[in-house]
Design a protein around this motif. Structure first.
Motif, PDB file in Angstrom:
ATOM      1  N   ILE A  38       0.846  -1.186   0.000  1.00  0.00           N
ATOM      2  CA  ILE A  38       0.000   0.000   0.000  1.00  0.00           C
ATOM      3  C   ILE A  38       0.891   1.248   0.000  1.00  0.00           C
ATOM      4  CG2 ILE A  38      -1.784   1.281   1.270  1.00  0.00           C
ATOM      5  CD1 ILE A  38      -2.796  -1.424   0.323  1.00  0.00           C
ATOM      6  N   ALA A  39       0.539   2.238  -0.815  1.00  0.00           N
ATOM      7  CA  ALA A  39       1.285   3.507  -0.841  1.00  0.00           C
ATOM      8  C   ALA A  39       0.726   4.442   0.215  1.00  0.00           C
ATOM      9  CB  ALA A  39       1.185   4.155  -2.212  1.00  0.00           C
ATOM     10  N   LEU A  40       1.617   5.044   0.984  1.00  0.00           N
ATOM     11  CA  LEU A  40       1.241   6.031   1.996  1.00  0.00           C
ATOM     12  C   LEU A  40       2.077   7.285   1.805  1.00  0.00           C
ATOM     13  CD1 LEU A  40       1.077   3.779   5.193  1.00  0.00           C
ATOM     14  CD2 LEU A  40      -0.813   4.470   3.699  1.00  0.00           C
ATOM     15  N   VAL A  41       1.510   8.412   2.262  1.00  0.00           N
ATOM     16  CA  VAL A  41       2.224   9.683   2.206  1.00  0.00           C
ATOM     17  C   VAL A  41       2.318  10.275   3.603  1.00  0.00           C
ATOM     18  CG1 VAL A  41       1.539  10.197  -0.180  1.00  0.00           C
ATOM     19  CG2 VAL A  41       0.140  11.033   1.718  1.00  0.00           C
ATOM     20  N   ARG A  42       3.387  11.038   3.802  1.00  0.00           N
ATOM     21  CA  ARG A  42       3.544  11.837   5.018  1.00  0.00           C
ATOM     22  C   ARG A  42       3.593  13.285   4.568  1.00  0.00           C
ATOM     23  NH1 ARG A  42       7.308  14.093   8.030  1.00  0.00           N
ATOM     24  NH2 ARG A  42       9.083  13.309   6.829  1.00  0.00           N
ATOM     25  N   HIS A  43       2.638  14.072   5.053  1.00  0.00           N
ATOM     26  CA  HIS A  43       2.523  15.474   4.650  1.00  0.00           C
ATOM     27  C   HIS A  43       3.501  16.357   5.424  1.00  0.00           C
ATOM     28  CE1 HIS A  43      -1.441  13.801   3.514  1.00  0.00           C
ATOM     29  NE2 HIS A  43      -1.295  14.607   2.489  1.00  0.00           N
ATOM     30  N   GLN A  44       3.759  17.521   4.884  1.00  0.00           N
ATOM     31  CA  GLN A  44       4.591  18.513   5.560  1.00  0.00           C
ATOM     32  C   GLN A  44       3.842  19.177   6.714  1.00  0.00           C
ATOM     33  OE1 GLN A  44       7.703  19.046   5.136  1.00  0.00           O
ATOM     34  NE2 GLN A  44       8.249  18.661   3.017  1.00  0.00           N
ATOM     35  N   TYR A  45       2.517  19.241   6.639  1.00  0.00           N
ATOM     36  CA  TYR A  45       1.737  20.084   7.543  1.00  0.00           C
ATOM     37  C   TYR A  45       1.022  19.335   8.666  1.00  0.00           C
ATOM     38  CZ  TYR A  45      -1.743  18.585   4.122  1.00  0.00           C
ATOM     39  OH  TYR A  45      -2.522  17.827   3.283  1.00  0.00           O
ATOM     40  N   VAL A  46       1.124  18.025   8.708  1.00  0.00           N
ATOM     41  CA  VAL A  46       0.479  17.258   9.772  1.00  0.00           C
ATOM     42  C   VAL A  46       1.299  15.989  10.011  1.00  0.00           C
ATOM     43  CG1 VAL A  46      -1.101  16.029   8.214  1.00  0.00           C
ATOM     44  CG2 VAL A  46      -1.738  16.341  10.596  1.00  0.00           C
ATOM     45  N   ALA A  47       1.371  15.553  11.248  1.00  0.00           N
ATOM     46  CA  ALA A  47       2.144  14.359  11.582  1.00  0.00           C
ATOM     47  C   ALA A  47       1.409  13.099  11.134  1.00  0.00           C
ATOM     48  CB  ALA A  47       2.397  14.304  13.087  1.00  0.00           C
ATOM     49  N   GLY A  48       2.163  12.073  10.814  1.00  0.00           N
ATOM     50  CA  GLY A  48       1.593  10.772  10.511  1.00  0.00           C
ATOM     51  C   GLY A  48       1.623  10.407   9.037  1.00  0.00           C
ATOM     52  N   TRP A  49       1.251   9.161   8.779  1.00  0.00           N
ATOM     53  CA  TRP A  49       1.186   8.603   7.428  1.00  0.00           C
ATOM     54  C   TRP A  49      -0.270   8.385   7.066  1.00  0.00           C
ATOM     55  CZ3 TRP A  49       5.291   7.643   4.178  1.00  0.00           C
ATOM     56  CH2 TRP A  49       6.568   7.754   4.741  1.00  0.00           C
ATOM     57  N   TYR A  50      -0.613   8.694   5.804  1.00  0.00           N
ATOM     58  CA  TYR A  50      -1.996   8.675   5.348  1.00  0.00           C
ATOM     59  C   TYR A  50      -2.097   8.095   3.941  1.00  0.00           C
ATOM     60  CZ  TYR A  50      -2.581  12.004   9.141  1.00  0.00           C
ATOM     61  OH  TYR A  50      -2.582  12.601  10.370  1.00  0.00           O
ATOM     62  N   LEU A  51      -3.312   7.715   3.571  1.00  0.00           N
ATOM     63  CA  LEU A  51      -3.593   7.400   2.181  1.00  0.00           C
ATOM     64  C   LEU A  51      -3.558   8.713   1.399  1.00  0.00           C
ATOM     65  CD1 LEU A  51      -6.687   5.053   2.701  1.00  0.00           C
ATOM     66  CD2 LEU A  51      -4.327   4.357   2.213  1.00  0.00           C
ATOM     67  N   PRO A  52      -3.006   8.710   0.191  1.00  0.00           N
ATOM     68  CA  PRO A  52      -2.994   9.948  -0.589  1.00  0.00           C
ATOM     69  C   PRO A  52      -4.412  10.368  -0.968  1.00  0.00           C
ATOM     70  CG  PRO A  52      -2.034   8.122  -1.838  1.00  0.00           C
ATOM     71  CD  PRO A  52      -2.345   7.602  -0.484  1.00  0.00           C
TER      72      PRO A  52
END
Length: 156
Positions: A38-52
């Protein structure tokens, strides 16, 4: 260096949502590669890993929105939208958010990249049993539903 603007904007948006409680419409992608990762992203503006994914613009379909978000966040122009995985209601951040999650196949996992480093800090493929620390609870729930081959709905 420009990432701090995204962090400030993210905090401002969350404060706005708490005050105004807008109704919003979003999309996310459960991107699956041929190995089942599964591909996940980590944003610059919020902590954690998420689905895009992200918000659906006015006069934009959910399909067009997820295709746009995948191009903007992870540089993917070629994905197969297999089906709608689920539709969820999210009131966690103070908004009245409905989120459509698409199950998508990616033939070439090497095609994934950080398309906008001001928004995305990291992107990666992860085995479902080896998710990175900080993966959001909702993301973990969507992946569990996928592994159990369950249609998703209800609370985010």
């Amino acid at each position: 260096m420009v990432a701090w603007r995204y962090r400030i904007a993210g905090r401002a948006m969350r404060l706005y949502w708490k005050l105004v409680q807008p109704r919003t419409f979003g999309v996310r992608a459960l991107l699956v590669d041929p190995a089942g990762r599964i591909a996940l992203v980590r944003h610059q503006y919020v902590a954690g890993w998420y689905l895009p994914g992200g918000g659906v613009d006015k006069r934009e379909s959910a399909e067009a929105a997820i295709r746009r978000e995948l191009l903007e966040e992870v540089g993917l122009a070629e994905v197969t939208l297999r089906r709608v995985h689920g539709v969820y209601h999210n009131r966690v951040e103070g908004k009245d958010d409905h989120v459509v999650v698409f199950l998508c196949d990616v033939a070439d996992p090497d095609a994934i990249t950080i398309a906008d480093p001001r928004e995305i800090a990291e992107v990666g493929w992860f085995a479902c049993d080896q998710l990175p620390p900080g993966t959001s609870p909702a993301t973990r729930r969507r992946i569990t539903e996928h592994l159990q081959e369950r249609q998703g709905w209800g609370e985010w």
